[in-house]
Structures are given as C-alpha cells and as structure tokens.
Design an enzyme around this catalytic site. Structure first.
Site, PDB file in Angstrom:
ATOM      1  N   CYS A  98     -26.225   7.398 -15.817  1.00  0.00           N
ATOM      2  CA  CYS A  98     -25.821   7.721 -17.241  1.00  0.00           C
ATOM      3  C   CYS A  98     -24.315   7.680 -17.272  1.00  0.00           C
ATOM      4  O   CYS A  98     -23.486   8.759 -16.833  1.00  0.00           O
ATOM      5  CB  CYS A  98     -26.236   8.953 -17.804  1.00  0.00           C
ATOM      6  SG  CYS A  98     -25.760   9.228 -19.296  1.00  0.00           S
ATOM      7  N   ASP A 234     -33.388   3.858 -11.855  1.00  0.00           N
ATOM      8  CA  ASP A 234     -32.219   3.876 -11.198  1.00  0.00           C
ATOM      9  C   ASP A 234     -32.240   3.242  -9.976  1.00  0.00           C
ATOM     10  O   ASP A 234     -31.125   2.567  -9.604  1.00  0.00           O
ATOM     11  CB  ASP A 234     -31.787   5.171 -10.853  1.00  0.00           C
ATOM     12  CG  ASP A 234     -31.366   6.022 -12.258  1.00  0.00           C
ATOM     13  OD1 ASP A 234     -31.436   5.329 -13.321  1.00  0.00           O
ATOM     14  OD2 ASP A 234     -31.127   7.090 -12.078  1.00  0.00           O
ATOM     15  N   LYS A 242     -27.683   2.616 -15.716  1.00  0.00           N
ATOM     16  CA  LYS A 242     -28.941   3.495 -15.138  1.00  0.00           C
ATOM     17  C   LYS A 242     -29.222   4.552 -15.924  1.00  0.00           C
ATOM     18  O   LYS A 242     -28.415   5.591 -15.896  1.00  0.00           O
ATOM     19  CB  LYS A 242     -28.525   3.794 -13.578  1.00  0.00           C
ATOM     20  CG  LYS A 242     -28.435   2.441 -12.881  1.00  0.00           C
ATOM     21  CD  LYS A 242     -28.071   2.891 -11.276  1.00  0.00           C
ATOM     22  CE  LYS A 242     -28.074   1.820 -10.143  1.00  0.00           C
ATOM     23  NZ  LYS A 242     -29.255   0.828 -10.382  1.00  0.00           N
ATOM     24  N   ALA A 244     -32.507   6.899 -18.544  1.00  0.00           N
ATOM     25  CA  ALA A 244     -33.851   6.981 -18.716  1.00  0.00           C
ATOM     26  C   ALA A 244     -34.288   5.976 -19.866  1.00  0.00           C
ATOM     27  O   ALA A 244     -35.274   5.408 -19.931  1.00  0.00           O
ATOM     28  CB  ALA A 244     -34.169   8.102 -19.386  1.00  0.00           C
ATOM     29  N   ALA A 245     -33.306   5.717 -20.647  1.00  0.00           N
ATOM     30  CA  ALA A 245     -33.601   4.731 -21.995  1.00  0.00           C
ATOM     31  C   ALA A 245     -33.823   3.397 -21.364  1.00  0.00           C
ATOM     32  O   ALA A 245     -34.678   2.596 -21.676  1.00  0.00           O
ATOM     33  CB  ALA A 245     -32.168   4.556 -22.823  1.00  0.00           C
ATOM     34  N   CYS A 277     -26.510   5.315 -23.834  1.00  0.00           N
ATOM     35  CA  CYS A 277     -25.734   6.270 -23.299  1.00  0.00           C
ATOM     36  C   CYS A 277     -25.429   7.122 -24.689  1.00  0.00           C
ATOM     37  O   CYS A 277     -24.694   6.520 -25.324  1.00  0.00           O
ATOM     38  CB  CYS A 277     -24.617   6.001 -22.761  1.00  0.00           C
ATOM     39  SG  CYS A 277     -24.722   5.558 -21.025  1.00  0.00           S
TER      40      CYS A 277
HETATM   41  C1  LIG Z   1     -25.927  14.857 -16.565  1.00  0.00           C
HETATM   42  C2  LIG Z   1     -26.913  13.714 -16.702  1.00  0.00           C
HETATM   43  C3  LIG Z   1     -27.405  13.187 -17.952  1.00  0.00           C
HETATM   44  C4  LIG Z   1     -27.915  12.137 -18.330  1.00  0.00           C
HETATM   45  N1  LIG Z   1     -28.079  11.858 -19.721  1.00  0.00           N
HETATM   46  C5  LIG Z   1     -28.962  10.804 -20.061  1.00  0.00           C
HETATM   47  C6  LIG Z   1     -29.272  10.234 -21.283  1.00  0.00           C
HETATM   48  O1  LIG Z   1     -28.577  10.955 -22.317  1.00  0.00           O
HETATM   49  N2  LIG Z   1     -30.033   9.468 -21.658  1.00  0.00           N
HETATM   50  C7  LIG Z   1     -30.540   8.610 -20.752  1.00  0.00           C
HETATM   51  O2  LIG Z   1     -31.239   7.566 -20.975  1.00  0.00           O
HETATM   52  N3  LIG Z   1     -30.349   9.127 -19.428  1.00  0.00           N
HETATM   53  C8  LIG Z   1     -29.668  10.037 -18.941  1.00  0.00           C
HETATM   54  N4  LIG Z   1     -29.345  10.392 -17.658  1.00  0.00           N
HETATM   55  C9  LIG Z   1     -30.025   9.282 -16.680  1.00  0.00           C
HETATM   56  C10 LIG Z   1     -31.301   9.553 -16.373  1.00  0.00           C
HETATM   57  O3  LIG Z   1     -31.693  10.818 -15.996  1.00  0.00           O
HETATM   58  C11 LIG Z   1     -31.748   8.791 -15.178  1.00  0.00           C
HETATM   59  O4  LIG Z   1     -31.435   7.398 -15.473  1.00  0.00           O
HETATM   60  C12 LIG Z   1     -33.287   8.892 -15.171  1.00  0.00           C
HETATM   61  O5  LIG Z   1     -33.811   9.976 -14.625  1.00  0.00           O
HETATM   62  C13 LIG Z   1     -33.841   7.778 -14.048  1.00  0.00           C
HETATM   63  O6  LIG Z   1     -35.261   7.948 -13.777  1.00  0.00           O
HETATM   64  P1  LIG Z   1     -35.783   7.469 -12.423  1.00  0.00           P
HETATM   65  O7  LIG Z   1     -37.359   7.553 -12.654  1.00  0.00           O
HETATM   66  O8  LIG Z   1     -35.634   5.938 -12.078  1.00  0.00           O
HETATM   67  O9  LIG Z   1     -35.286   8.308 -11.381  1.00  0.00           O
HETATM   68  P2  LIG Z   1     -35.284   9.865 -11.291  1.00  0.00           P
HETATM   69  O10 LIG Z   1     -35.511  10.579 -12.421  1.00  0.00           O
HETATM   70  O11 LIG Z   1     -34.144  10.207 -10.527  1.00  0.00           O
HETATM   71  O12 LIG Z   1     -36.737  10.192 -10.336  1.00  0.00           O
HETATM   72  C14 LIG Z   1     -37.085   9.646  -9.229  1.00  0.00           C
HETATM   73  C15 LIG Z   1     -38.258  10.534  -8.676  1.00  0.00           C
HETATM   74  O13 LIG Z   1     -38.770   9.787  -7.534  1.00  0.00           O
HETATM   75  C16 LIG Z   1     -39.017  10.728  -6.576  1.00  0.00           C
HETATM   76  N5  LIG Z   1     -38.637  10.421  -5.099  1.00  0.00           N
HETATM   77  C17 LIG Z   1     -37.384  10.000  -4.466  1.00  0.00           C
HETATM   78  N6  LIG Z   1     -37.514   9.650  -3.234  1.00  0.00           N
HETATM   79  C18 LIG Z   1     -38.962   9.528  -3.096  1.00  0.00           C
HETATM   80  C19 LIG Z   1     -39.527   9.156  -2.053  1.00  0.00           C
HETATM   81  N7  LIG Z   1     -38.972   8.748  -0.899  1.00  0.00           N
HETATM   82  N8  LIG Z   1     -40.832   9.266  -2.061  1.00  0.00           N
HETATM   83  C20 LIG Z   1     -41.582   9.745  -3.188  1.00  0.00           C
HETATM   84  N9  LIG Z   1     -40.786  10.021  -4.102  1.00  0.00           N
HETATM   85  C21 LIG Z   1     -39.507  10.063  -4.303  1.00  0.00           C
HETATM   86  C22 LIG Z   1     -37.950  12.021  -6.919  1.00  0.00           C
HETATM   87  O14 LIG Z   1     -38.594  13.059  -6.390  1.00  0.00           O
HETATM   88  C23 LIG Z   1     -38.151  11.955  -8.317  1.00  0.00           C
HETATM   89  O15 LIG Z   1     -39.109  12.588  -8.944  1.00  0.00           O
HETATM   90  C24 LIG Z   1     -28.599  11.389 -17.445  1.00  0.00           C
HETATM   91  C25 LIG Z   1     -28.666  11.739 -16.028  1.00  0.00           C
HETATM   92  C26 LIG Z   1     -27.593  12.974 -15.701  1.00  0.00           C
HETATM   93  C27 LIG Z   1     -27.681  13.460 -14.273  1.00  0.00           C
END
Ligand SMILES: Cc1cc2nc3c(=O)[nH]c(=O)nc-3n(C[C@H](O)[C@H](O)[C@H](O)COP(=O)(O)OP(=O)(O)OC[C@H]3O[C@@H](n4cnc5c(N)ncnc54)[C@H](O)[C@@H]3O)c2cc1C
Length: 347
Positions: A98, A234, A242, A244-245, A277
């Site tokens: 984000c 991500d 990177k 959630a969107a 974002c």
């Molecule tokens: C302060 C902040 C504000 C944000 N605001 C926004 C917003 O307004 N809009 C938006 O779209 N995005 C926003 N984001 C970004 C969004 O949160 C991330 O892009 C999103 O969570 C990415 O999802 P993901 O599933 O790829 O990763 P993550 O959410 O990080 O999930 C990864 C998962 O994999 C698991 N994992 C990690 N390693 C391993 C392993 N070796 N074995 C098994 N499991 C593992 C973790 O435990 C976790 O559960 C924001 C982020 C932050 C920090």
C-alpha cells in the site's frame, strides 16, 4: 474458520522450504507435501531490523508504526497527546505494501491536529525515499494540495537509517545533487514505515526472481520456470501496487489459469496490474488512486460518479462501508460478483 471452504483442508504449518523442481513443500513440523499445483501467497516481509535501533524502541519513546496493527492505538495516543513539537513520518524505498499508507498516517494526523487547533504548533515532516510523492503523476496534484495545506515539510529521496529512541533522534540519508548526506532530526513523535522485502523462505528458493519475489508472468501470474506454480498478492514479483485491491483482481485470474493449466489448456486470462490506494487525506475524504501496469488509470466507477484524482466523500463512504462487506462477504468467500477476469488480447 467459517471462511475455509468445506472441501479444503487447512494445514496449520508454515512452509519452511519450497522445492518446485519436485513439486514439494516442506513444513514446520518436518513433514512434506507433494502437490500438482501450488499458489504462493505468503505476502512480504516487514524488515524492522533493517533500521538499527528501531525494534528496541518501537511502541515507546514516541516511536510508532501503523504497519503493526497493534500499534495503531499507540499512534492515535501520540497524535492525541501532541499539542506542540516535532512529528516525523517516513516512507522506505519501494516496493512496499500500500504505497499510499505512509501518507495516510501523515494526513490523518494533520487533520486531527488542525481540528484541535494545534497544527500551527506541530512541525510536521514527511521523508520519503521515493523520487516523487506518489508513483502515478495523475494523483500528485491533489496530494500536494494537502502537503501545502497542512504545511508539511516534504523531503524526497530521504531514507530513515537509524533511530535512537532514548534521545529521540532519527537519522536520515538524503540523496541530493551533491551526493548522499546524513541528517539527524529530533522528534517528539516518529511514525515509521519499515523497509519491505520478499520473505526469506521465498528469497532462498528457486521460485525467486532477481528481486527476491516469486518470478511470475505479469499477465497470467504463472511462474516463469515452473508451470504448475502461480503467485498472488504481495509476494508476486510483479510491478503493480502491492494492495489487497490487487490481490482481489489477481485471484480470479489465477483460478481460471490454474484450471486451464491442470486441464492441459492454454492460459487465457490476464491480470492488468490493477491496484488501489485509498489515500485518506482528511477525515471524511479520500483520494482513491486506482491504476494498473505502467500507471494506467483504471477507475472502477465512471469519472462523473467518482473522480479518483480528487478528494471525495464518496470514496470515504466506499472505503468505510462498502469495502469491508466486499472483503468479508464476497472476496473471502470466492463469490466475486464485481470482478470478472479478462481474457488475454489476441496477438
Ligand atoms: C497500514 C496498511 C494499510 C493498507 N491499506 C490498504 C488499503 O487501503 N487497500 C488495499 O487494497 N491494501 C491496503 N494495504 C495492503 C494490504 O494489506 C496487502 O496488500 C494485502 O494484505 C496483501 O495480501 P497477501 O495475502 O498477499 O499478504 P498478507 O496479507 O501479508 O498474508 C500473507 C499470509 O501468508 C502467511 N504466511 C507467510 N509466510 C508463510 C509461510 N512460510 N507458510 C505459510 N503461511 C505463510 C501469513 O501468515 C499471512 O497469513 C495496507 C497495508 C498496510 C500495512
């Protein structure tokens, strides 16, 4: 738990090693799993330790970060308690999750100080390691209006490199026309966004590309070497924002392409790099930056309903009321009514 589909088994173990040559992953309990297909979605690593002194002081001495959700209340405590002094906000080099989040914290803090009538007595600085305030130029004018309106001292190409919590000193490395200079700044409040990298378990595997993230084709999200591996979120080594969107748009593309891969068909669906974002520029208003690969604007709603280049109350309403429902009731349940994966263009 209620969101795990009935026919899925949830294995509560971390993957400790990837072995895509043999289609195997090793788990924390020492066991191994053999797979036909793998979707990697581990997210990225928040590298707090990369800034000397930070971990020791995080959560006290006025040092906070909304990148640790448990510290968001401490951020608010600091903002609420500061009536005068210096507040520093930082953003590390890209990629980060984000790209707008470091700025969200600055603007919402300034808005709170302005509402309390103390903004003039708080010196606010935003140091970002990036060469511009936001990676997509179309959104910069609206954000610059807020930087000026809140009198934020903005420094580009400035990277936080050390924190001394006891003395309340932050050290930056700033790139100028004359080279790199080290600057020490004292603070009453410091909001840090940590440097971010691919997780170690990915970096050390043959799934990683040069940047350490999973090397996938930017459109199909299929691995560039191992065809039965895909990445989402991500951890994908793609140039989208990177967010959630982005993961929300990527998931249906991966599902369609994975089914095609398992059925021996051509991969037909393409991700366009969409990311979103929502920049909270003041309480009640958001600049909703939506864009794809190459900074191409990809607005969900037509411009006459919502112009993402301007702060709007509608975007705040969508973020506060609509998006949580989209996330819990649709995205996580695999019922995406509003995202149709697009077919690859021919030729
Ligand atoms: C302060 C902040 C504000 C944000 N605001 C926004 C917003 O307004 N809009 C938006 O779209 N995005 C926003 N984001 C970004 C969004 O949160 C991330 O892009 C999103 O969570 C990415 O999802 P993901 O599933 O790829 O990763 P993550 O959410 O990080 O999930 C990864 C998962 O994999 C698991 N994992 C990690 N390693 C391993 C392993 N070796 N074995 C098994 N499991 C593992 C973790 O435990 C976790 O559960 C924001 C982020 C932050 C920090």
């Amino acid at each position: 738990m209620g969101l795990i589909p009935a026919r899925a088994s949830w294995i509560r173990q971390a993957v400790t090693a990837f072995n895509p040559e043999q289609s195997r992953v090793a788990l924390g309990d020492g066991s191994e799993i053999l797979y036909d297909a793998l979707i990697v979605a581990t997210g990225l690593k928040l590298d707090w330790a990369a800034i000397p002194g930070l971990t020791e002081t995080l959560g006290r001495n006025g040092v906070t970060s909304n990148y640790r959700y448990d510290l968001a209340p401490y951020t608010w405590e600091l903002v609420s308690g500061l009536d005068e002094g210096t507040a520093l906000f930082t953003q590390p080099p890209m990629p980060i999750k984000c790209a707008g989040a470091p700025q969200k914290a600055v603007y919402l803090a300034c808005d709170a100080w302005r509402r309390r009538g103390v903004l003039g007595r708080v010196q606010v600085a935003f140091d970002t390691a990036t060469p511009s305030l936001f990676g997509v130029a179309d959104f910069v004018p609206a954000l610059m209006d807020y930087i000026k309106g809140y009198s934020i001292d903005l420094t580009l190409r400035s990277r936080l490199v050390a924190v001394d919590g006891d003395r309340k000193i932050a050290t930056f490395e700033r790139t100028t026309d004359n080279g790199v200079e080290r600057v020490e700044r004292s603070f009453d409040m410091l909001h840090v966004v940590p440097p971010q990298t691919a997780p170690d378990v990915i970096k050390s595997s043959s799934l990683a590309g040069q940047d350490g993230f999973v090397s996938v084709h930017p459109d199909t999200l299929q691995h560039t070497v191992f065809p039965n591996v895909f990445a989402v979120g991500d951890v994908a080594g793609t140039s989208n924002a990177k967010t959630a969107a982005a993961a929300r748009k990527q998931a249906p593309v991966v599902v369609e392409n994975l089914i095609a891969q398992l059925s021996g068909r051509k991969l037909d669906y393409a991700y366009d790099g969409y990311g979103g974002c929502p920049l909270t520029v003041e309480r009640g208003k958001i600049v909703l930056a939506e864009f794809g690969y190459g900074g191409k604007l990809l607005s969900t709603l037509p411009g006459w309903i919502l112009d993402g280049k301007k702060p709007t109350r509608l975007a705040w309403f969508l973020k506060e009321k609509v998006m949580p429902r989209l996330y819990w009731d649709f995205m996580l349940r695999g019922r995406e009514l509003f995202v149709r994966p697009a077919r690859k263009s021919k030729g």
